[in-house]
Design a protein around this motif. Structure first.
Motif, mmCIF file in Angstrom:
data_model
loop_
_atom_site.group_PDB
_atom_site.id
_atom_site.type_symbol
_atom_site.label_atom_id
_atom_site.label_comp_id
_atom_site.label_asym_id
_atom_site.label_seq_id
_atom_site.Cartn_x
_atom_site.Cartn_y
_atom_site.Cartn_z
ATOM 1 N N UNK A 1 19.449 1.567 4.555
ATOM 2 C CA UNK A 1 20.725 2.088 4.898
ATOM 3 C C UNK A 1 20.178 3.735 5.299
ATOM 4 N N UNK A 2 19.192 4.113 5.493
ATOM 5 C CA UNK A 2 18.708 5.376 5.843
ATOM 6 C C UNK A 2 18.630 6.080 7.259
ATOM 7 N N UNK A 3 17.622 6.936 7.399
ATOM 8 C CA UNK A 3 17.508 7.435 8.839
ATOM 9 C C UNK A 3 16.100 7.123 9.420
ATOM 10 N N UNK A 4 15.508 6.344 8.367
ATOM 11 C CA UNK A 4 13.979 6.019 9.187
ATOM 12 C C UNK A 4 13.807 4.296 8.936
ATOM 13 N N UNK A 5 12.779 4.127 9.945
ATOM 14 C CA UNK A 5 12.688 2.673 9.949
ATOM 15 C C UNK A 5 11.429 2.160 9.020
ATOM 16 N N UNK A 6 10.525 3.244 9.007
ATOM 17 C CA UNK A 6 9.221 2.882 8.292
ATOM 18 C C UNK A 6 8.751 3.974 7.640
ATOM 19 N N UNK A 7 8.702 3.715 6.138
ATOM 20 C CA UNK A 7 8.027 4.693 5.149
ATOM 21 C C UNK A 7 6.714 4.817 4.991
ATOM 22 N N UNK A 8 6.224 5.701 5.005
ATOM 23 C CA UNK A 8 4.505 5.911 4.784
ATOM 24 C C UNK A 8 4.088 6.791 3.911
ATOM 25 N N UNK A 9 4.056 6.603 2.440
ATOM 26 C CA UNK A 9 3.701 7.699 1.631
ATOM 27 C C UNK A 9 2.345 8.001 1.633
ATOM 28 N N UNK A 10 1.903 9.585 1.520
ATOM 29 C CA UNK A 10 0.825 9.887 1.705
ATOM 30 C C UNK A 10 0.397 10.653 0.421
ATOM 31 N N UNK A 11 0.148 10.366 -0.671
ATOM 32 C CA UNK A 11 -0.151 11.194 -1.808
ATOM 33 C C UNK A 11 -1.540 10.965 -2.130
ATOM 34 N N UNK A 12 -2.529 12.338 -1.865
ATOM 35 C CA UNK A 12 -3.883 12.097 -2.038
ATOM 36 C C UNK A 12 -4.189 12.269 -3.510
ATOM 37 N N UNK A 13 -5.206 11.550 -3.720
ATOM 38 C CA UNK A 13 -5.883 11.795 -5.131
ATOM 39 C C UNK A 13 -6.326 13.034 -5.422
ATOM 40 N N UNK A 14 -6.162 13.382 -6.676
ATOM 41 C CA UNK A 14 -6.271 14.776 -6.855
ATOM 42 C C UNK A 14 -7.511 15.215 -6.716
ATOM 43 N N UNK A 15 -8.748 14.476 -6.468
ATOM 44 C CA UNK A 15 -10.058 14.843 -6.248
ATOM 45 C C UNK A 15 -10.465 14.562 -4.805
ATOM 46 N N UNK A 16 -9.610 14.217 -4.198
ATOM 47 C CA UNK A 16 -9.729 13.424 -2.682
ATOM 48 C C UNK A 16 -10.229 14.597 -1.806
ATOM 49 N N UNK A 17 -11.379 14.113 -0.994
ATOM 50 C CA UNK A 17 -11.952 14.850 0.236
ATOM 51 C C UNK A 17 -11.658 14.074 1.335
ATOM 52 N N UNK A 18 -11.201 13.091 1.317
ATOM 53 C CA UNK A 18 -10.964 12.090 2.523
ATOM 54 C C UNK A 18 -9.979 12.703 3.676
ATOM 55 N N UNK A 19 -10.131 12.041 4.687
ATOM 56 C CA UNK A 19 -9.232 12.738 5.736
ATOM 57 C C UNK A 19 -8.004 11.659 5.793
ATOM 58 N N UNK A 20 -6.957 12.482 6.182
ATOM 59 C CA UNK A 20 -5.518 11.590 6.362
ATOM 60 C C UNK A 20 -5.501 10.710 7.574
ATOM 61 N N UNK A 21 -6.086 9.679 7.634
ATOM 62 C CA UNK A 21 -5.935 8.807 9.033
ATOM 63 C C UNK A 21 -4.764 8.118 9.087
ATOM 64 N N UNK A 22 -3.968 8.117 8.032
ATOM 65 C CA UNK A 22 -2.817 7.541 7.738
ATOM 66 C C UNK A 22 -1.590 8.256 8.832
ATOM 67 N N UNK A 23 -2.029 9.541 8.674
ATOM 68 C CA UNK A 23 -1.046 10.333 9.826
ATOM 69 C C UNK A 23 -1.213 9.943 11.134
ATOM 70 N N UNK A 24 -2.555 9.790 11.515
ATOM 71 C CA UNK A 24 -2.718 9.286 12.947
ATOM 72 C C UNK A 24 -2.185 7.880 13.246
ATOM 73 N N UNK A 25 -2.032 6.979 12.196
ATOM 74 C CA UNK A 25 -1.587 5.760 12.389
ATOM 75 C C UNK A 25 0.107 5.555 12.444
ATOM 76 N N UNK A 26 0.429 6.764 11.790
ATOM 77 C CA UNK A 26 1.874 6.605 11.792
ATOM 78 C C UNK A 26 2.454 7.219 13.119
ATOM 79 N N UNK A 27 1.620 8.130 13.742
ATOM 80 C CA UNK A 27 2.165 8.508 15.000
ATOM 81 C C UNK A 27 1.765 7.372 16.015
#
Length: 458
Positions: free
Chosen positions: A208-234
């Motif tokens: 019932x909201x204003x988006x179709x797909x929800x993609x949470x991106x909460x990095x682990x505290x010591x994460x050094x990884x790259x946020x590929x999820x942003x590219x997938x979302x786009x």
């Protein structure tokens, strides 16, 4: 059989329950099998943290405890007590307070019983001071063995709502979160935390909201990884799906995700209202957690004080602030994958896709066999995806991590490994939007086409 179920719910172990009842482990295993057949439910599920009750078993806990307590009273000699006189203006409860846990055998003379502890906590009503009500919930879940039990969904919701409103003593917040983390969160407690948080930020109901797909991106505290999820979302937004990403970076680099989003043209929002407007215009947006609430941002960052993550970190994946009809989340611990799915089912969610991830981020790893856990139209489902051959690592580029990450998107860096991660993550996101089962390979081909067209669509 009821006493066996009660002992299993308390001990969370076949051997422990058998010892408590004076039975052998094989006999208790047979009883557990009979209980499962009776209720058509697994009752206890074996995980890396030991055996945990299913949501159905948790729903039976208090009723089973009440019946078991009555059976104990009928078979155990108790010293007669003089009835306490009640003031004329105060009536007794219609339903007696349910004991909290299993009563130890052979209690010491005068030792308080679980039901005495339960009566004391029941005296703290809804009109009590918030700190007292929170203390009641802490005592319910953190007291000694036999005097404690997990919170139900309503209790967990009230407890976390008190914390979110800033009405809790910091010591209480730490006590509740640390205790739950040590014992292991139940699906009801996770659902309660999620519901409290969604009410706190005014999130609309899923679908019932204003988006179709929800993609949470909460990095682990010591994460050094790259946020590929942003590219997938786009990529997915190129199909006309309105995609909202939300999250936060690590303790060290709070602006990491904002910088990455800006690098590939994903607008960063400062409020829910602005997120809605930007989704209508661009089809994709990133919403930092700090734009949602004032109290919440400090809670996920308690890692530096505890040196461990808390139930808050688990809850964030189910926040769905935009009320999207579908969510794709990543959960690292295998047991928590079932925990999140069970919590979503308890809350009545219709569509959820869960990926196993070493970083609790919904990124697909195509180089290992993967079971995708789903909620499809309100029912649990699973999809198995075999692995693909892992390409050779690209040689060093001499770029910074952000330059490399942006270069992959802009085709200035040729590296097959992250490209396949983005494509398969986009395929999993597309899967989460499908109410019916669909070939993952077909979705992978669709995502690959989106990847090839990404620069012309930007």
């Amino acid at each position: 059989m009821i006493l066996a179920l009660d002992a299993l719910l308390v001990e969370k172990s076949v051997n422990g329950a058998a010892a408590r009842l004076g039975l052998g482990a094989p006999a208790m295993s047979r009883l557990l099998k009979q209980i499962r057949e009776l209720y058509s439910d697994q009752i206890m599920v074996r995980t890396a943290q030991g055996m945990i009750p299913t949501p159905f078993a948790e729903s039976l806990r208090l009723r089973v405890r009440a019946v078991a307590a009555e059976a104990e009273d009928l078979t155990t000699h108790r010293e007669e007590r003089s009835p306490a006189l009640l003031p004329e203006w105060k009536a007794g409860p219609i339903v007696d307070v349910v004991p909290l846990g299993y009563r130890p055998q052979n209690p010491l003379a005068g030792q308080p019983l679980p039901i005495d502890h339960a009566h004391r906590l029941a005296g703290i009503g809804h009109n009590a001071d918030p700190a007292q009500r929170l203390a009641k919930h802490i005592a319910t879940t953190a007291a000694s063995v036999g005097n404690s039990r997990p919170l139900d969904a309503d209790e967990a919701r009230e407890a976390f709502a008190i914390i979110l409103r800033g009405e809790a003593n910091p010591v209480q917040t730490g006590a509740l979160l640390a205790t739950m983390n040590y014992r292991g969160l139940t699906a009801g407690e996770l659902a309660g935390f999620v519901n409290a948080s969604r009410a706190h930020i005014g999130a609309p109901s899923p679908g019932a909201g204003f988006a179709d797909l929800d993609l949470p991106l909460y990095l682990s505290p010591r994460s050094t990884s790259m946020p590929w999820l942003l590219q997938a979302g786009k990529l997915v937004s190129q199909t006309g799906v309105r995609v909202l990403l939300h999250g936060f970076g690590t303790d060290v680099d709070q602006g990491k995700l904002e910088a990455a989003a800006d690098a590939i043209g994903i607008p960063v929002c400062t409020s829910m209202d602005i997120a809605s407007q930007l989704l209508d215009k661009h089809g994709v947006a990133y919403l930092p957690l700090r734009a949602l609430m004032r109290e919440m941002p400090n809670l996920p960052l308690l890692y530096s004080l505890f040196q461990m993550r808390t139930p808050v970190n688990l809850m964030l994946h189910l926040l769905n602030p935009s009320g999207a009809c579908a969510s794709l989340i990543g959960v690292a611990h295998p047991a928590n994958q079932f925990l999140h799915r069970d919590a979503a089912l308890m809350m009545g969610w219709r569509n959820l896709t869960i990926l196993g991830s070493v970083r609790d981020v919904g990124e697909f790893n195509p180089y290992r066999p993967t079971t995708i856990y789903r909620v499809v139209d309100g029912k649990p489902s699973e999809v198995f995806v075999p692995s693909v051959s892992e390409p050779r690592l690209a040689s060093s580029t001499g770029l910074t991590s952000l330059e490399y990450w942006q270069g992959v998107w802009e085709n200035r860096v040729r590296d097959e490994q992250p490209r396949q991660i983005v494509i398969d993550t986009a395929a999993a996101a597309l899967l989460s939007m499908r109410p019916e089962e669909e070939s993952f390979e077909a979705l992978r081909e669709q995502a690959a086409t989106l990847w090839r067209q990404r620069l012309t669509q930007s």
